[in-house]
Design an enzyme around this catalytic site. Sequence first.
Site, mmCIF file in Angstrom:
data_model
loop_
_atom_site.group_PDB
_atom_site.id
_atom_site.type_symbol
_atom_site.label_atom_id
_atom_site.label_comp_id
_atom_site.label_asym_id
_atom_site.label_seq_id
_atom_site.Cartn_x
_atom_site.Cartn_y
_atom_site.Cartn_z
ATOM 1 N N PRO A 1 0.816 -1.210 0.000
ATOM 2 C CA PRO A 1 0.000 0.000 0.000
ATOM 3 C C PRO A 1 0.856 1.269 0.000
ATOM 4 O O PRO A 1 2.001 1.258 0.440
ATOM 5 C CB PRO A 1 -0.798 -0.113 1.294
ATOM 6 C CG PRO A 1 0.023 -0.986 2.169
ATOM 7 C CD PRO A 1 0.764 -1.929 1.278
ATOM 8 N N VAL A 2 0.260 2.352 -0.490
ATOM 9 C CA VAL A 2 0.959 3.639 -0.532
ATOM 10 C C VAL A 2 0.144 4.648 0.290
ATOM 11 O O VAL A 2 -1.080 4.707 0.155
ATOM 12 C CB VAL A 2 1.092 4.141 -1.981
ATOM 13 C CG1 VAL A 2 1.913 5.415 -2.022
ATOM 14 C CG2 VAL A 2 1.731 3.080 -2.849
ATOM 15 N N ASP B 1 5.412 -3.441 -15.154
ATOM 16 C CA ASP B 1 4.032 -3.204 -14.717
ATOM 17 C C ASP B 1 3.629 -1.778 -15.068
ATOM 18 O O ASP B 1 3.141 -1.031 -14.225
ATOM 19 C CB ASP B 1 3.895 -3.475 -13.222
ATOM 20 C CG ASP B 1 2.430 -3.580 -12.801
ATOM 21 O OD1 ASP B 1 1.567 -3.700 -13.691
ATOM 22 O OD2 ASP B 1 2.160 -3.539 -11.589
#
Length: 813
Positions: free
Chosen positions: A514-515, A626
């Site tokens: 997560p960020v 990605d």
Amino acid sequence: MTTSFGLCLFLLTTSFISAHTNDTIFTSQVLRDNHNDTLISSTGAFALGFFSPGSSKNRYVGIWYNNIQDKTVVWVANRDDPLTDRSGVLLVIQPGRLLLLNNATNATIWSANISSTVHAPVARLLDSGNLVVVDANDETNILWQSFDYPTDTFLPGMKIGKNFVSGHQVYLSSAKSNDDPETGVFTYQIDPSGYPQSVIKDGAIVRCKSGPWNGLRFSGSHNLVKNIIFTFGLVINKDQVYYHYTLLNDSVYMRFKLSESGEGQRWLWSYQTQNWLLYHTIPTDNCDIYGVCGAYGVCNPKTSPYCTCLNKFEPYYPSRWDADDFSNGCVRRTPLNCQEGDGFLKYSGVKLPDTQHSWSNASMSLEECRVTCSKNCSCTAYASLNISNGENGCLLWFGELVNMREISPGQDIYIRMAKSEIEVGSRKREILIVTLSVVIATVLLGLSLKLLYSLKSDHQLQERNYATGGLRRNYHCHQSREDMDLPMLDLSSIIKATDNFSVENKLGEGGFGPVYKGLLEDGGAIAVKRLSRTSHQGVEEFKNEVICIAKLQHRNLVKLLGYCIHSEEMMLVYEYLTNKSLDLILFDPTKSILLDWPRRFNIINGIARGLMYLHQDSRLRVIHRDLKTSNILLDSDMNPKISDFGLARTFGGNETGASTDRVVGTYGYMSPEYAGDGLFSVKSDVFSFGVIVLEIVSGKRNRRFCYLEEELNFLGYAWMLNREERSLELIEPCLTNSCNDVLRSIHVALLCVQQHPDDRPTMSSVVQMLSNHAVLLPQPKHPGFFIQREMPEANWSTASCTNRSTTSVLQAR
Ligand SMILES: *[C@@H]1O[C@H](CO)[C@@H](O)[C@H](O)[C@H]1NC(C)=O
Ligand SMILES: *[C@@H]1O[C@H](CO)[C@@H](O)[C@H](O)[C@H]1NC(C)=O
Ligand SMILES: *[C@@H]1O[C@H](CO)[C@@H](O)[C@H](O)[C@H]1NC(C)=O
Ligand SMILES: *[C@@H]1O[C@H](CO)[C@@H](O)[C@H](O)[C@H]1NC(C)=O
Ligand SMILES: *[C@@H]1O[C@H](CO)[C@@H](O)[C@H](O)[C@H]1NC(C)=O
Ligand SMILES: *[C@@H]1O[C@H](CO)[C@@H](O)[C@H](O)[C@H]1NC(C)=O
Ligand SMILES: *[C@@H]1O[C@H](CO)[C@@H](O)[C@H](O)[C@H]1NC(C)=O
Ligand SMILES: *[C@@H]1O[C@H](CO)[C@@H](O)[C@H](O)[C@H]1NC(C)=O
Ligand SMILES: *[C@@H]1O[C@H](CO)[C@@H](O)[C@H](O)[C@H]1NC(C)=O
Ligand SMILES: *[C@@H]1O[C@H](CO)[C@@H](O)[C@H](O)[C@H]1NC(C)=O
Ligand SMILES: *[C@@H]1O[C@H](CO)[C@@H](O)[C@H](O)[C@H]1NC(C)=O
Ligand SMILES: *[C@@H]1O[C@H](CO)[C@@H](O)[C@H](O)[C@H]1NC(C)=O
């Protein structure tokens, strides 16, 4: 051969062995077919006697497993000289001969050639399945043994190879058929010429070569790995070379058979199911066929076509190569020039080429090896000889390199190249392809490889790893801790900045965790990426990675401000970009109006430049893997910055395989070769870039798109429109008054999403094509597709719009 021993008298006076009683024939005894006499080894594992194979009526003397119902014969004495009736007798006579006679005719059917003479020879069937003739007075004196004259079966304990003193070579030869054990055309042997490798031949023609022994295994025997059933090894010394294997549990039965059709088959007996299970075979696939891709060609069974030229090589006969005739192989695109000084390029993840024309020295270092090779203009390549304990020894090749394949685990080879091909900056069309499996293996090898690479001399630092791209760990980030000004932040200040990682501050979920948004005490905003704990990265390696990534600086890459390591927590701190990610604006009908064409074109160009930097201008050569709109962040001026780069190499060792729950990469952006076969390269990033450009131009998500009547996916639809010169229909309505660059961008995007990686341009040509209208654009071939059922977890709505689980084939109208 008629006997001259006055055997009749002899036979009349001998005693007989009754069935199933003994493991030994003494000179006073005979083994008779018409009495069903057999020898049984001491613990009963093997039996020796007369038999008829399959539906044949002929009689042979053979050895088979005694405890297995289904008679499995592992050795035949008189394979080429069958008896036609049951009059055969086997006996040992002085001065030490093992004879098979036809008692009806007195003819010698078969005999063991024994040179030494002893008083009391005996023949004994050992528990290994070896029939030996020994001196009864000194049983260690083996006069003859069946293991030295195998037929089609390699048993544990046998030594397949060559004795240089006697010149005797032990090898397998196939049987004609199930019904006929007569010597067939195929052989399996250890070829001692050059550096030893195992070879299957069809007559004089080489069918398969395993590649040289590397201390652990034959370089190309990917299915022969350390296991709990048996050990194996190759012994090389001045007297002999032989290959052997040993079972770790005596109650296990295993045999290696060269089949009638020339296939090496390792069989394992299953007590449960009472049958033989095929453990592995040679050849395993097309790529095991000797030299299938010609000189400097590399085979990979998962690609189509399965042959490619090594990077910086090109087909010798391009037209034949394109017609799948690979026999002429490849040549260097820049010829060697020994006088001007050639260099060496490292290619990784390969099976080492045929060592028939090679030279070796077990005590040289790799550097001495390089020097030796560079001194001799006919030396074409070098590699480590023995990788069982680090990298030791030296193997040099002379002449063309054949019989290479991509393999996991593979090896490194350093191939002689013209100077100009080695210098950085001369790279024109690079094809960095590696199988995902190599990558996984590399990650697993992790530390040890890293250690090895870091031990390499400075000279080799110039030799870049072209074969495997960014994921291999031998990029050379020789950044010392001192000259790095990347701060290590403490956890407490990050907790404070992010309000203890509160949900409100969560910006999203990046590739590796997560960020969170954070506000530092001085008011500056940061983005904190909290790496998931599942990554099995050591702290030191993590630091090193971070230091490496910190060196990647470009206006179109998100800037790394610092990092934090606290017990299990690892975090990266980036600059915070006010306008968040591109997808949030692009696909939001109200916000997307703010993105006029000049802004969009600026974004496209920015991504292209950032990617070009990652691919070839940075010191590290990074493949992003990605790339997608949610990884493109926008600053306050709507300048794009690529995020999540660089970490792909570090994390996700387990997140790359199709069998894991998180695939690195995102469906819809992944190139067919990566999504389908796990092959990635700079060209798979190019593919993702093409998808992004089409999304930017159309304002539509690739994945959500469906063009039902045509059964086309987004890429197919765009391609079709382009062919029909209707590309304007793809463009978001609000952009239609600025079509020139738009159409050019679509065209470039379609070049980027072509099916074959080789057809796609590199990022540097993309940058050129976008900015320079003078560059003529080729017609794009059809875009990449792949089969839905290969992607079990993917709701791959772009592959086909219908629910049919068939390949979506693009029909050009
Ligand atoms: C085999 O026979 C010999 C003599 O006939 C005898 O001495 C020996 O013990 C026997 N061995 C076995 C394993 O029965
Ligand atoms: C040998 O075996 C065969 C078949 O099993 C049988 O027909 C024959 O009678 C046996 N001969 C002797 C001498 O035991
Ligand atoms: C060999 O054949 C003769 C007759 O031809 C017979 O007397 C003798 O017993 C046979 N020997 C064996 C070992 O079968
Ligand atoms: C085998 O040899 C013996 C003696 O050498 C002889 O008496 C006998 O007739 C021979 N048998 C045949 C079938 O030739
Ligand atoms: C014995 O030697 C001869 C001649 O050297 C050879 O033809 C024959 O194949 C050998 N026999 C065996 C069983 O190796
Ligand atoms: C390879 O190296 C290992 C360890 O250094 C050594 O034990 C082995 O004998 C070597 N093998 C060969 C084939 O040289
Ligand atoms: C050897 O294999 C047998 C049969 O599979 C098994 O019962 C036995 O426990 C094994 N012995 C060892 C030492 O592993
Ligand atoms: C092998 O290399 C060692 C170390 O460089 C050297 O001392 C030795 O002479 C070489 N042996 C041969 C046969 O070249
Ligand atoms: C180079 O190596 C080849 C093959 O080993 C040898 O025949 C030739 O003499 C060598 N040349 C030089 C200059 O050492
Ligand atoms: C942060 O949250 C965790 C649980 O989410 C809690 O265990 C920890 O005590 C909190 N730390 C601070 C400084 O509030
Ligand atoms: C982008 O950021 C600027 C400055 O923070 C802001 O004025 C603008 O509204 C933002 N644009 C979008 C689409 O959020
Ligand atoms: C991959 O997963 C396996 C088991 O789940 C684990 O043992 C291994 O260490 C993992 N490797 C990496 C590189 O994360």
